[in-house]
Write a protein that holds these residues in place. Structure first.
Motif, PDB file in Angstrom:
ATOM      1  N   UNK A 265       0.861  -1.183   0.000  1.00  0.00           N
ATOM      2  CA  UNK A 265       0.000   0.000   0.000  1.00  0.00           C
ATOM      3  C   UNK A 265       0.896   1.232   0.000  1.00  0.00           C
ATOM      4  N   UNK A 266       0.322   2.358  -0.432  1.00  0.00           N
ATOM      5  CA  UNK A 266       1.120   3.560  -0.614  1.00  0.00           C
ATOM      6  C   UNK A 266       0.410   4.774   0.000  1.00  0.00           C
ATOM      7  N   UNK A 267       0.428   4.863   1.331  1.00  0.00           N
ATOM      8  CA  UNK A 267      -0.172   6.033   1.977  1.00  0.00           C
ATOM      9  C   UNK A 267       0.572   7.309   1.585  1.00  0.00           C
ATOM     10  N   UNK A 268      -0.105   8.447   1.699  1.00  0.00           N
ATOM     11  CA  UNK A 268       0.542   9.716   1.357  1.00  0.00           C
ATOM     12  C   UNK A 268       0.814  10.534   2.617  1.00  0.00           C
ATOM     13  N   UNK A 269       0.762   9.896   3.776  1.00  0.00           N
ATOM     14  CA  UNK A 269       1.138  10.525   5.042  1.00  0.00           C
ATOM     15  C   UNK A 269       1.748   9.457   5.948  1.00  0.00           C
ATOM     16  N   UNK A 270       2.583   9.842   6.897  1.00  0.00           N
ATOM     17  CA  UNK A 270       3.058   8.868   7.875  1.00  0.00           C
ATOM     18  C   UNK A 270       1.886   8.258   8.631  1.00  0.00           C
ATOM     19  N   UNK A 271       2.026   6.986   8.963  1.00  0.00           N
ATOM     20  CA  UNK A 271       0.938   6.275   9.649  1.00  0.00           C
ATOM     21  C   UNK A 271       1.474   5.575  10.895  1.00  0.00           C
ATOM     22  N   UNK A 272       2.016   6.316  11.852  1.00  0.00           N
ATOM     23  CA  UNK A 272       2.590   5.662  13.017  1.00  0.00           C
ATOM     24  C   UNK A 272       1.561   4.974  13.897  1.00  0.00           C
ATOM     25  N   UNK A 273       0.311   5.458  13.890  1.00  0.00           N
ATOM     26  CA  UNK A 273      -0.699   4.914  14.801  1.00  0.00           C
ATOM     27  C   UNK A 273      -1.399   3.706  14.198  1.00  0.00           C
ATOM     28  N   UNK A 274      -0.607   2.688  13.861  1.00  0.00           N
ATOM     29  CA  UNK A 274      -1.170   1.405  13.452  1.00  0.00           C
ATOM     30  C   UNK A 274      -0.760   0.372  14.487  1.00  0.00           C
ATOM     31  N   UNK A 275      -1.571  -0.621  14.667  1.00  0.00           N
ATOM     32  CA  UNK A 275      -1.403  -1.541  15.782  1.00  0.00           C
ATOM     33  C   UNK A 275      -0.048  -2.247  15.773  1.00  0.00           C
ATOM     34  N   UNK A 276       0.494  -2.506  14.582  1.00  0.00           N
ATOM     35  CA  UNK A 276       1.766  -3.215  14.479  1.00  0.00           C
ATOM     36  C   UNK A 276       2.927  -2.270  14.223  1.00  0.00           C
ATOM     37  N   UNK A 277       2.731  -0.982  14.463  1.00  0.00           N
ATOM     38  CA  UNK A 277       3.763  -0.010  14.142  1.00  0.00           C
ATOM     39  C   UNK A 277       5.065  -0.220  14.872  1.00  0.00           C
ATOM     40  N   UNK A 278       5.039  -0.961  15.975  1.00  0.00           N
ATOM     41  CA  UNK A 278       6.257  -1.219  16.740  1.00  0.00           C
ATOM     42  C   UNK A 278       7.125  -2.302  16.107  1.00  0.00           C
ATOM     43  N   UNK A 279       6.591  -3.036  15.144  1.00  0.00           N
ATOM     44  CA  UNK A 279       7.336  -4.142  14.541  1.00  0.00           C
ATOM     45  C   UNK A 279       8.197  -3.609  13.395  1.00  0.00           C
ATOM     46  N   UNK A 280       9.523  -3.798  13.459  1.00  0.00           N
ATOM     47  CA  UNK A 280      10.387  -3.335  12.374  1.00  0.00           C
ATOM     48  C   UNK A 280       9.916  -3.895  11.027  1.00  0.00           C
ATOM     49  N   UNK A 281       9.806  -3.019  10.027  1.00  0.00           N
ATOM     50  CA  UNK A 281       9.362  -3.431   8.698  1.00  0.00           C
ATOM     51  C   UNK A 281       7.922  -3.107   8.420  1.00  0.00           C
ATOM     52  N   UNK A 282       7.137  -2.839   9.461  1.00  0.00           N
ATOM     53  CA  UNK A 282       5.738  -2.476   9.236  1.00  0.00           C
ATOM     54  C   UNK A 282       5.642  -1.141   8.516  1.00  0.00           C
ATOM     55  N   UNK A 283       6.498  -0.209   8.922  1.00  0.00           N
ATOM     56  CA  UNK A 283       6.533   1.120   8.313  1.00  0.00           C
ATOM     57  C   UNK A 283       7.841   1.294   7.551  1.00  0.00           C
ATOM     58  N   UNK A 284       7.797   2.092   6.484  1.00  0.00           N
ATOM     59  CA  UNK A 284       9.034   2.366   5.756  1.00  0.00           C
ATOM     60  C   UNK A 284       9.816   3.455   6.485  1.00  0.00           C
ATOM     61  N   UNK A 285      10.920   3.885   5.917  1.00  0.00           N
ATOM     62  CA  UNK A 285      11.795   4.833   6.617  1.00  0.00           C
ATOM     63  C   UNK A 285      11.149   6.199   6.802  1.00  0.00           C
ATOM     64  N   UNK A 286      10.116   6.501   6.014  1.00  0.00           N
ATOM     65  CA  UNK A 286       9.372   7.741   6.218  1.00  0.00           C
ATOM     66  C   UNK A 286       8.188   7.556   7.158  1.00  0.00           C
TER      67      UNK A 286
END
Length: 852
Positions: A265-286
């Protein structure tokens, strides 16, 4: 809310990951507040495909927490409002009766709803509705209710319990939902094994296959589409309930078929408030979400407002990423495949973190409508991780609640118009609507004609089915006649040679009830199919394989034998044939083993024969099993390929110690006169399956798979069936590997070693080179890439791993039931196959981090 389902077992690891996450992405924890915007402000945050625009249809306070939307025959918009969802971070007050069903109407034709009426309130977590004859079905508080407006004032006056077990779970993320009316006039549900239909004034519940998690829809052929939070798009390749007919056979494909492996998926804003956000790889470097974590509400768009290239596309909501994915769907022989037409840019995305698309619908105007729950927190309290809780509180995402918007997506130059009211249309006008280019109009006309029960519509519907110029109109006419109980065998027989494949297969399907009850029809149909199958197109052959289940054996057996012989490479056709063979399996097996085409070994024939044998065993008929064992006692010294397939199935099924011994009248000759042909281990397994005079089945000395307990051995047996359909085409039925396809699994450290590493290979795929038993395999000796199997559920993958780790002399022992699920979670964000080097590095670093 609706989709993100996360195992509670991840919570214990959350604090550890939070530390590392904060260190690497600390600035994301300071992303700052995400305040609620007005509808006008939110509108400015949308990024949409060129040529399209968003329009506001309704907003709070007119609509609050919308989770389901649907239109009635007069263009009014019905909204399920789950106003009790997560009023606090801990979900306090969830069970208060504050939910409601609202009806919105655009009275002046300007495109915005200007009238709102509460049809039903004081509801506990309402989750689905369906407009039905005389009222509205509503799912709330775990149950299904029939509601009626008796005095026509727009408000429900009665509420009658239909099914107290509708939801199946008290958790909103694991409860039945949908009430989707499909082409066959049944109401289907996601996260459920139930379907419903009104017959002569009484609501009936029927069992069906389990499907999806939140949201369900269908395409022009009536195939059902659904998904899971982790896998964005699944569908049924065949009509409901065919593949589940044979209780002795577990289908391996056809239902719950994954259409795309693409999870990006390609969000156009940071999405830190996702349930798995603490797991490395869930979010990209941005800090953007990398793959689906909350996929829900797939909708096959069948409207006419959007440009033609959008027709038949499947849209999927991702509320955790504040976006909607577009998928192009296409038929590939008997299969369906889908892909993102613009990787890197979503169909719809928003920079507003509170944009939460959770449901979609096509309107009578042909536009695409989106229910936006509009809130900061959509994860249910039962699964909120400590990481998400901290994010939500620190950034002020808990409040406000009870907001909500309905949006409409249309072309740039589109103008709204007052909807055509179909409630007052004549039967003739509704019949004409069956050929509308717009799917909503076709579906609604079919529903209204059936509800109207107008006997005079029979002939014009028949005329449309026989001679109509629009093929989809003819298709709907056939199902409308069926819903009115006005189908005719003579008409249906005449359509079996029709030029249109959908009309042909539908006519064949609708002939089955007549064939079941009328031996003349049954005989005529059997003769017809025997004469036609060899020159029929593949999609019709598939339906013939299903229809064989209602034929007499003298017609069904040669029909299925011919089909399996020609099309046995297809796992779907193998399953279709087996679904039509309940209680006929052994007779069919005997016939096949004597047939000339089945004297030469082929992998597909070996697989089918083994699966057929499994069905015979599961039937547990002593007479048939005695005869089956006798087939292994041929005078030759070595086993034939047919005997090996039968014996393999017996051995695998015999490993399930939960099966009670089967009593035979006498000792099988194979147990006393095997002449060294059969491995003693397998003979011991047979001895543990059967009792006979002088012998009591015993597992005490059973040498194989001693590391597996009863439940694990059952999973092992299930794994063999999944392996045959999913893996054996490359690795061989014997695990020895196939030249130019895949390396062996026997003695492979990749199989016998770290179970998490093996899970990662299955989930994400692997590319060569790879070393197995001190030999390096690479293209062209094997395929360059082993594909991912991430669309398979955790249970199926676990079963395969249990099997391959403990077969062919492998004896690695059980794999934990949670290993695959936890590995799927902790490898969130992986969207390309592994190489051997990086996979080993990933595993070793993980062990070092966890202190192992």
């Amino acid at each position: 809310m609706i989709k993100p389902v996360y195992s509670a077992c991840v919570l214990g690891a959350a604090f550890f990951f939070l530390v590392s996450f904060t260190g690497k992405f600390g600035r994301l924890l300071d992303e700052g507040p995400s305040p609620a915007r007005t509808p006008t402000e939110e509108l400015a945050t949308f990024q949409l495909e060129p040529g399209l625009k968003m329009q506001l249809v309704a907003a709070e306070p007119m609509v609050q927490d919308p989770v389901v939307i649907t239109f009635d025959e007069d263009g009014r918009l019905w909204v399920v409002e789950m106003r009790g969802f997560m009023p606090t971070i801990d979900g306090e007050g969830e069970h208060k009766p504050v939910g409601r069903i609202s009806v919105l109407e655009d009275t002046n034709g300007d495109g915005q709803m200007d009238v709102s009426r509460i049809y039903l309130d004081s509801l506990v977590m309402p989750r689905a509705l369906a407009l039905v004859p005389g009222g509205v079905l509503v799912a709330e508080n775990g149950s299904l209710w029939m509601t009626k407006d008796l005095n026509h004032d727009g408000k429900a006056d009665t509420k009658t319990l239909i099914d107290k077990d509708y939801a199946g779970s008290g958790l909103p993320e694991h409860s039945g939902n949908g009430l989707w009316r499909s082409m066959d006039n049944w109401l289907y549900n996601a996260k459920s094994r139930f379907r419903y239909k009104e017959v002569n004034g009484t609501w009936q519940r029927d069992s069906t296959e389990a499907r999806g998690q939140w949201g369900i829809s269908h395409d022009d052929q009536g195939r059902l589409y659904y998904n899971y939070n982790w896998s964005q798009l699944h569908a049924d390749l065949v009509p409901p309930n065919y593949l589940s007919r044979n209780k002795h056979h577990t289908p391996t494909t056809g239902i719950d078929y994954g259409l795309t492996l693409d999870r990006r998926v390609y969000p156009i804003r940071p999405t830190p408030a996702v349930n798995r956000g603490y797991i490395p790889g869930t979010l990209d470097k941005e800090g953007h979400l990398r793959e689906f974590t909350a996929a829900c509400s797939p909708l096959v768009y069948r409207g006419t407002a959007l440009p033609k290239p959008f027709y038949g596309n499947v849209f999927v909501c991702e509320p955790a990423g504040n976006l909607i994915k577009r998928n192009l769907s296409e038929n590939k022989e008997l299969l369906i495949a889908a892909h993102d037409p613009h990787p890197g840019q979503e169909f719809l995305a928003s920079t507003d973190e509170r944009f939460r698309p959770v449901h979609m619908a096509t309107g009578p105007d042909g536009a695409l409508y989106v229910a936006d729950m509009y809130r900061g927190l959509i994860q249910h309290s039962a699964y909120v991780t400590p990481y998400l809780k901290e994010q939500t509180i620190a950034r002020g995402l808990v409040k406000p609640v009870n907001y909500g918007r309905i949006w409409r997506i249309v072309p740039e130059n589109w103008q709204a118009s007052k909807p055509k009211k179909l409630a007052g249309a004549s039967s003739a006008e509704l019949i004409a609507e069956l050929s509308s280019p717009d799917g909503w109009h076709r579906d609604m006309a079919q529903r209204l004609l059936i509800e109207r029960k107008d006997k005079s519509s029979r002939q014009p519907l028949t005329d449309l089915a026989q001679t109509g110029t629009d093929q989809l109109g003819r298709f709907h006419a056939l199902w409308t006649l069926d819903g009115l109980q006005m189908s005719s065998p003579s008409v249906l027989f005449g359509l079996l040679a029709d030029n249109n494949a959908l009309v042909r297969t539908t006519a064949l399907r609708l002939l089955e009830p007549f064939a079941k009850t009328d031996k003349t029809v049954r005989a005529q149909l059997g003769e017809k199919l025997l004469n036609e199958w060899a020159k029929a197109p593949t999609e019709q052959v598939l339906q013939m394989a299903f229809t064989a289940g209602v034929l007499d054996q003298k017609a069904a057996q040669p029909l299925l034998a011919g089909i399996v012989n020609r099309y046995g490479e297809s796992a779907l056709i193998r399953d279709a044939a087996l679904s039509s063979l309940q209680d006929r399996e052994f007779a069919f097996l005997q016939s096949l083993t004597k047939s000339p085409p089945w004297q030469t070994a082929q992998p597909a024939k070996e697989i089918f024969l083994e699966m057929l044998t499994t069905s015979v065993i599961r039937k547990r008929n002593p007479t048939e099993l005695t005869a089956l064992l006798a087939m292994l006692n041929t005078p030759t010294e070595a086993l034939t390929w047919q005997e090996k397939a039968i014996l393999t199935s017996l051995s695998i099924q015999g490993s399930n110690s939960k099966l009670k011994p089967i009593k035979l009248a006498a000792a099988p000759r194979i147990m006393t006169q095997s002449a060294g042909k059969i491995d003693p281990t397998r003979l011991a397994t047979l001895g543990a399956m059967f009792d006979w005079p002088g012998h009591v089945a015993s597992r005490v000395n059973l040498p194989q798979k001693s590391l597996l307990n009863d439940d694990e051995q059952k999973l092992f047996a299930s794994g063999r069936q999944h392996y045959l359909s999913t893996c054996s085409g490359c690795h061989g039925t014997d695990g020895a590997g196939l030249k130019r396809f895949a390396p062996p699994l026997i003695g492979s450290d990749w199989v016998l070693g770290d179970e998490k590493r093996l899970s990662l290979i299955i989930l994400h795929g692997m590319e060569g080179p790879v070393e197995v038993a001190k030999k390096v395999y690479d293209a062209p000796d094997i395929l360059p890439v082993m594909p991912a199997h991430s669309t398979m559920d955790d249970g199926a993958i676990t079963a395969i791993l249990m099997y391959i780790r403990n077969e062919w002399g492998n004896n690695a022992g059980p794999i934990g039931k949670r290993v695959v699920g936890m590995t799927r979670v902790t490898s969130q964000g992986r969207v390309v196959p592994w190489t051997a080097k990086e996979l080993n590095t990933y595993i070793s670093e993980g062990k070092a981090t966890s202190g192992k």
